[in-house]
Design an enzyme around this catalytic site. Sequence first.
Site, PDB file in Angstrom:
ATOM      1  N   LYS A   1      52.035 -14.345  49.286  1.00 33.20           N
ATOM      2  CA  LYS A   1      53.645 -14.556  48.761  1.00 33.20           C
ATOM      3  C   LYS A   1      53.910 -13.119  48.004  1.00 33.20           C
ATOM      4  O   LYS A   1      52.974 -12.177  47.862  1.00 33.20           O
ATOM      5  CB  LYS A   1      53.556 -15.659  47.683  1.00 33.20           C
ATOM      6  CG  LYS A   1      52.619 -15.361  46.561  1.00 33.20           C
ATOM      7  CD  LYS A   1      52.474 -16.844  45.724  1.00 33.20           C
ATOM      8  CE  LYS A   1      51.837 -16.809  44.480  1.00 33.20           C
ATOM      9  NZ  LYS A   1      51.439 -17.854  43.755  1.00 33.20           N
TER      10      LYS A   1
ATOM     11  N   ARG B   1      54.680 -28.100  37.104  1.00 31.58           N
ATOM     12  CA  ARG B   1      55.729 -27.072  37.873  1.00 31.58           C
ATOM     13  C   ARG B   1      56.433 -27.971  38.913  1.00 31.58           C
ATOM     14  O   ARG B   1      57.537 -28.521  38.884  1.00 31.58           O
ATOM     15  CB  ARG B   1      54.962 -26.230  38.560  1.00 31.58           C
ATOM     16  CG  ARG B   1      55.865 -24.828  38.774  1.00 31.58           C
ATOM     17  CD  ARG B   1      55.055 -23.784  39.064  1.00 31.58           C
ATOM     18  NE  ARG B   1      54.076 -23.707  39.891  1.00 31.58           N
ATOM     19  CZ  ARG B   1      53.411 -22.638  40.311  1.00 31.58           C
ATOM     20  NH1 ARG B   1      53.357 -21.375  39.784  1.00 31.58           N
ATOM     21  NH2 ARG B   1      52.354 -22.700  41.341  1.00 31.58           N
TER      22      ARG B   1
ATOM     23  N   HIS C   1      47.619 -27.646  41.939  1.00 33.36           N
ATOM     24  CA  HIS C   1      47.363 -26.357  41.244  1.00 33.36           C
ATOM     25  C   HIS C   1      46.871 -26.605  39.940  1.00 33.36           C
ATOM     26  O   HIS C   1      47.508 -27.357  39.194  1.00 33.36           O
ATOM     27  CB  HIS C   1      48.608 -25.627  41.619  1.00 33.36           C
ATOM     28  CG  HIS C   1      48.516 -24.110  41.216  1.00 33.36           C
ATOM     29  ND1 HIS C   1      47.789 -23.295  41.815  1.00 33.36           N
ATOM     30  CD2 HIS C   1      49.217 -23.475  40.375  1.00 33.36           C
ATOM     31  CE1 HIS C   1      47.814 -22.142  41.365  1.00 33.36           C
ATOM     32  NE2 HIS C   1      48.959 -22.111  40.637  1.00 33.36           N
TER      33      HIS C   1
ATOM     34  N   ARG D   1      42.843 -21.700  48.057  1.00 38.93           N
ATOM     35  CA  ARG D   1      43.986 -20.608  48.411  1.00 38.93           C
ATOM     36  C   ARG D   1      43.558 -19.352  47.610  1.00 38.93           C
ATOM     37  O   ARG D   1      43.392 -19.388  46.126  1.00 38.93           O
ATOM     38  CB  ARG D   1      45.093 -21.478  47.825  1.00 38.93           C
ATOM     39  CG  ARG D   1      45.712 -22.473  48.459  1.00 38.93           C
ATOM     40  CD  ARG D   1      46.746 -23.262  47.836  1.00 38.93           C
ATOM     41  NE  ARG D   1      46.825 -23.266  46.401  1.00 38.93           N
ATOM     42  CZ  ARG D   1      46.551 -24.667  45.767  1.00 38.93           C
ATOM     43  NH1 ARG D   1      46.162 -25.478  46.626  1.00 38.93           N
ATOM     44  NH2 ARG D   1      46.609 -24.515  44.310  1.00 38.93           N
TER      45      ARG D   1
ATOM     46  N   TYR E   1      65.503  12.333  28.080  1.00 35.71           N
ATOM     47  CA  TYR E   1      66.501  11.611  27.347  1.00 35.71           C
ATOM     48  C   TYR E   1      66.126  11.259  25.767  1.00 35.71           C
ATOM     49  O   TYR E   1      64.932  11.040  25.771  1.00 35.71           O
ATOM     50  CB  TYR E   1      66.638  10.331  28.189  1.00 35.71           C
ATOM     51  CG  TYR E   1      67.524  10.479  29.341  1.00 35.71           C
ATOM     52  CD1 TYR E   1      68.844  11.143  29.467  1.00 35.71           C
ATOM     53  CD2 TYR E   1      66.921   9.916  30.531  1.00 35.71           C
ATOM     54  CE1 TYR E   1      69.092  11.269  30.629  1.00 35.71           C
ATOM     55  CE2 TYR E   1      67.642  10.036  31.675  1.00 35.71           C
ATOM     56  CZ  TYR E   1      68.785  10.780  31.700  1.00 35.71           C
ATOM     57  OH  TYR E   1      69.383  10.760  33.138  1.00 35.71           O
TER      58      TYR E   1
ATOM     59  N   CYS F   1      62.450   8.378  33.157  1.00 38.90           N
ATOM     60  CA  CYS F   1      63.801   8.317  33.870  1.00 38.90           C
ATOM     61  C   CYS F   1      64.013   7.421  34.959  1.00 38.90           C
ATOM     62  O   CYS F   1      62.959   6.743  35.365  1.00 38.90           O
ATOM     63  CB  CYS F   1      64.488   9.826  34.351  1.00 38.90           C
ATOM     64  SG  CYS F   1      63.956  11.199  33.127  1.00 38.90           S
TER      65      CYS F   1
ATOM     66  N   ASP G   1      64.326   8.075  38.132  1.00 40.58           N
ATOM     67  CA  ASP G   1      63.646   8.373  39.337  1.00 40.58           C
ATOM     68  C   ASP G   1      62.553   9.647  38.975  1.00 40.58           C
ATOM     69  O   ASP G   1      61.673  10.018  40.006  1.00 40.58           O
ATOM     70  CB  ASP G   1      64.642   8.967  40.256  1.00 40.58           C
ATOM     71  CG  ASP G   1      65.820   8.462  40.133  1.00 40.58           C
ATOM     72  OD1 ASP G   1      66.118   7.261  40.661  1.00 40.58           O
ATOM     73  OD2 ASP G   1      67.028   9.075  39.839  1.00 40.58           O
TER      74      ASP G   1
HETATM   75  C1  LIG Z   1      50.018 -18.057  43.695  1.00 38.44           C
HETATM   76  C2  LIG Z   1      49.416 -19.341  43.905  1.00 38.44           C
HETATM   77  C3  LIG Z   1      48.041 -19.205  44.459  1.00 38.44           C
HETATM   78  C4  LIG Z   1      47.277 -18.001  44.345  1.00 38.44           C
HETATM   79  O1  LIG Z   1      46.834 -17.671  42.882  1.00 38.44           O
HETATM   80  P1  LIG Z   1      45.592 -16.803  42.729  1.00 38.44           P
HETATM   81  O2  LIG Z   1      45.139 -16.867  41.410  1.00 38.44           O
HETATM   82  O3  LIG Z   1      46.337 -15.300  42.908  1.00 38.44           O
HETATM   83  O4  LIG Z   1      44.322 -16.824  43.679  1.00 38.44           O
HETATM   84  C5  LIG Z   1      47.385 -20.409  44.784  1.00 38.44           C
HETATM   85  N1  LIG Z   1      48.083 -21.522  44.408  1.00 38.44           N
HETATM   86  C6  LIG Z   1      49.505 -21.727  44.405  1.00 38.44           C
HETATM   87  C7  LIG Z   1      50.221 -22.696  44.296  1.00 38.44           C
HETATM   88  C8  LIG Z   1      50.012 -20.229  44.147  1.00 38.44           C
HETATM   89  O5  LIG Z   1      51.405 -20.559  43.543  1.00 38.44           O
END
Ligand SMILES: *Cc1c(COP(=O)(O)O)cnc(C)c1O
Length: 388
Positions: free
Chosen positions: A42, A139, A169, A222, A268, A314, A316
Amino acid sequence: MDEQFFFYRDTWVEVDLDCITENVKAVKQRLPDRVAIIAVVKANAYGHGDFQVAQAALEAGATMLAVAFLDEALSLRGKGITAPILVLGASRPEDVNIAAEENITLTVFEQSWVTRAQRVLNPDTQLSLHVKVDTGMGRIGIRDEQELRMVEQEILKDSRLQFDGIFTHFATADEQNDSYYKIQLERFNFMVSNLQSRPPCIHSSNSAAALRYAEAQFNAVRLGIVMYGLSPSKDMKQEIPFPFRQAFSLHSKVTQVKRINKGDKVSYGCTYEAQEKEWIGTIPIGYADGWIRRLQGQEVLVDGMRSPIVGRICMDQSMIKLPYQVSVGTTVTLIGSQQTQSITMDEIAEKLETINYEIPCLISSRVPRVYKRKGRMIDLKNPLIPKK
Ligand SMILES: *Cc1c(COP(=O)(O)O)cnc(C)c1O
């Protein structure tokens, strides 16, 4: 840096795809054979480049990709990625047909989503679904076991819908204290036990949990942050059971070198005043590149030595105090190594009082990404074939 690249400003990100490959392989080696790797790409692969990282991860043994949004999945399809892709976040139910057409798996996170999706989904189509359970992250996801059972029934009844997975998660898998993790895992096991049928893919672990908790591996993990060679947290840094390598580095080149006198000002607001005769170098990177103003004072590497950014950053350009007169064109490393010195993602994160995840995401798309394999720059269009 070779000259064959397509940009005209000397500021670039180098992504070493061998690091990605090695990190994925090292995790894979530690997982039982039944556990598949879902590579999380992602946000343009945490700023590294979605297509190139996806290819490297798949080559190293990942079998599925995950992104946050449908647009990210479609973009990967557009670049020729044919591997299974799971959209982890909420997609609009009105968009199910495009997902089905492109063979993209969507996440179901409440019952009304299924109802709305069924209304618009074309007949004679197949839409792959994973059901998200909220076990304590708060979430997205289904919190209630009755709702989960109803969602399962709806999916099983509808021949257009495929119940391919269930997942959750963790909120604290990277922390020392595992009590909340345990509560979430128990809740997930309970929710899964409520199903009438077990979908083929059950997954709960992010990088931290994948490395720490065998009982949370189910049949897929994941993998995000560890694939990029970064630790999920400071707590876990010492714990990672293999030498993992940071794939991302950020470089620029000195565009002008000047001698300034005691009392002369830089940038600046004239916040910097030379205390003596000094050598100042200008580099073509600024806050529009994600090198934000709060990084004033941060050190960078020049000729293997640490040199501070002086004066305001700055939009750039930025100025650095050089250790001595260097030539125009000298490489400046803002994240990465030179000789014996290195500036890690963690150092920048610390300076910005944030987590390492945020740093590569922050470096904007104005900074070109170049890719390395076996120590050599490779053709962007064909990242697996090294350039001769
Ligand atoms: C981003 C995400 C992950 C990856 O997590 P890491 O800590 O980078 O391994 C896994 N599951 C979900 C649902 C996420 O949003």
